[in-house]
Design a protein around this motif. Structure first.
Motif, mmCIF file in Angstrom:
data_model
loop_
_atom_site.group_PDB
_atom_site.id
_atom_site.type_symbol
_atom_site.label_atom_id
_atom_site.label_comp_id
_atom_site.label_asym_id
_atom_site.label_seq_id
_atom_site.Cartn_x
_atom_site.Cartn_y
_atom_site.Cartn_z
ATOM 1 N N ARG A 380 0.826 -1.193 0.000
ATOM 2 C CA ARG A 380 0.000 0.000 0.000
ATOM 3 C C ARG A 380 0.871 1.258 0.000
ATOM 4 O O ARG A 380 0.593 2.235 -0.727
ATOM 5 N N ALA A 381 1.938 1.264 0.831
ATOM 6 C CA ALA A 381 2.828 2.422 0.871
ATOM 7 C C ALA A 381 3.483 2.654 -0.490
ATOM 8 O O ALA A 381 3.646 3.798 -0.935
ATOM 9 N N TRP A 382 3.833 1.625 -1.165
ATOM 10 C CA TRP A 382 4.448 1.751 -2.489
ATOM 11 C C TRP A 382 3.461 2.284 -3.510
ATOM 12 O O TRP A 382 3.801 3.116 -4.347
ATOM 13 N N ASP A 383 2.206 1.864 -3.449
ATOM 14 C CA ASP A 383 1.186 2.379 -4.370
ATOM 15 C C ASP A 383 0.925 3.861 -4.117
ATOM 16 O O ASP A 383 0.801 4.657 -5.076
ATOM 17 N N ASP A 384 0.878 4.247 -2.824
ATOM 18 C CA ASP A 384 0.670 5.662 -2.520
ATOM 19 C C ASP A 384 1.822 6.519 -3.036
ATOM 20 O O ASP A 384 1.631 7.615 -3.566
ATOM 21 N N TRP A 385 3.019 6.026 -2.885
ATOM 22 C CA TRP A 385 4.189 6.802 -3.342
ATOM 23 C C TRP A 385 4.182 6.949 -4.853
ATOM 24 O O TRP A 385 4.516 7.992 -5.383
ATOM 25 N N LYS A 386 3.760 5.927 -5.564
ATOM 26 C CA LYS A 386 3.703 6.009 -7.016
ATOM 27 C C LYS A 386 2.614 6.972 -7.457
ATOM 28 O O LYS A 386 2.744 7.623 -8.507
#
Length: 402
Positions: A380-386
């Motif tokens: 989830r953190a990676w999707d938000d950063w993208k």
């Protein structure tokens, strides 16, 4: 060819005959009659060259005509043929051949045909180090190979020109520029003879070194024979050989009464039986070497009955340690060791290929849930950063229009 007929021959014919004999004796072996005939013809060539006065000490190679260049090789050819003569006084043959080689080299030096490296090495003499001598030999070998390649090229060029000239003569009887071709032939012939002389100089230096070493060895042997006496020296060798032969026959006759013939060795058959499973390694077999028995006949067939026989048995023993096993027994033992080694390796490979270390440890239910939650949070953190940082953001300064 008789002596009178040789006297009537001109110098070019004599030289051509001697050159053919030299080539035959060098390539196909040294037939003594042929070598003697060639030496005689070359000696006659030397006499005729001296009488005609073809060369002078104050001339150089440029002053000598093309037709006379080939006669510079007469001393070299004579030295090579004389070295192949077989006579009782070999040292005298070597000295004569060396003198002809030195004559050839000195005359070529006067004609400015000897390379500068050879002149410097000859001036230094025995003071050259091993590295210098090796470098000189390598340079000499390279010059020799280059001269041989050049002679081959000239020969092929002449053959091609001969074929083209023959073809042109068939088409047109007279060609313009025929005199120029004759001049080219003259220059090519001069180049060929100069290259041949350079090749002969390289061979002359090598042959001179070889003859010097041979003369030193023969002189040392002759000096030793003169000191010890040739007759006494030979007689001492014959006496020693006679004593050895008599001792060997005497000992062999004595051993023949007390030894038994060894049975034929068939250990290869037994080893094949072991390999194919028809026999075991530990199985007894009759293919053993029987050790040689030393001592009188009473010790061979019977037991030691008194102290005298026991002492005799201790005396009549070989002077070296006897083998404790035969060759086939050692081979079978090595075969057994190899079988054990293979079995041990197979067991180790089997243990190494087992899955006890490859299987990852199973996690409990709580640990699996924790890992799944952590993985989801990370995703989830990676999707938000993208979402906040689209692809290519921050690189506008690197683009041409940024």
């Amino acid at each position: 060819m008789g002596e009178g007929k040789m006297e009537d021959m001109p110098l070019p014919a004599l030289f051509e005959q001697a050159r053919k004999i030299h080539i035959t004796a060098t390539e196909s072996g040294a037939d003594q009659d042929l070598v003697k005939k060639g030496s005689e013809v070359l000696g006659k060539c030397e006499d005729m060259i001296s009488k005609l006065g073809l060369f002078s000490s104050n001339e150089t190679k440029d002053d000598i005509s093309t037709t006379n260049l080939k006669y510079l090789l007469v001393p070299f050819y004579l030295a090579e043929l004389m070295e192949k003569l077989v006579q009782d006084d070999r040292i005298q043959i070597l000295k004569t051949s060396q003198s002809k080689l030195k004559e050839f080299i000195s005359f070529c030096e006067a004609m400015e045909l000897v390379p500068q490296e050879e002149l410097e090495a000859s001036a230094q003499g025995a003071s050259n180090s091993f590295a210098d001598r090796r470098a000189l030999k390598i340079a000499r070998f390279r010059r020799q190979r280059a001269a041989e390649a050049k002679l081959t090229e000239i020969k092929e060029r002449k053959e091609r020109r001969g074929r083209s000239t023959k073809a042109a003569a068939l088409s047109t009887p007279v060609e313009a520029g025929e005199e120029d071709e004759q001049d080219d032939d003259g220059e090519e012939e001069r180049e060929a003879w100069l290259t041949t002389i350079l090749l002969a100089i390289c061979k002359a230096f090598d042959l001179l070194e070889m003859l010097k070493k041979e003369e030193e060895m023969l002189s040392a042997i002759k000096e030793k024979q003169l000191k010890e006496g040739e007759k006494g020296f030979s007689q001492a060798i014959l006496d020693d050989r006679t004593k050895k032969a008599e001792a060997w026959h005497r000992d062999a006759a004595a051993r023949a009464r007390y030894t038994k013939p060894a049975p034929p060795i068939t250990c290869a058959t037994f080893a094949q039986d072991v390999i194919e499973g028809r026999a075991n390694v530990s199985q007894a077999h009759d293919h053993k070497h029987q050790p040689m028995i030393f001592g009188p006949q009473s010790l061979i067939g019977g037991s030691l009955t008194n102290e005298r026989q026991r002492m005799a048995a201790q005396v009549f023993q070989p002077g070296h340690r006897m083998p404790t096993m035969s060759i086939e027994e050692a081979g079978l033992r090595e075969m057994e060791m190899m079988n054990k080694w293979q079995e041990r390796n197979a067991k180790m490979f089997e243990e190494a290929n087992s899955a006890w270390y490859k299987d990852s440890p199973k996690l409990g239910p709580s640990e699996e849930d924790e890992d799944d939650d952590a993985a989801q949070e990370k995703a989830r953190a990676w999707d938000d950063w993208k979402d906040d940082n689209p692809r290519g953001a921050g690189n506008k300064k690197l683009t041409p229009c940024g």
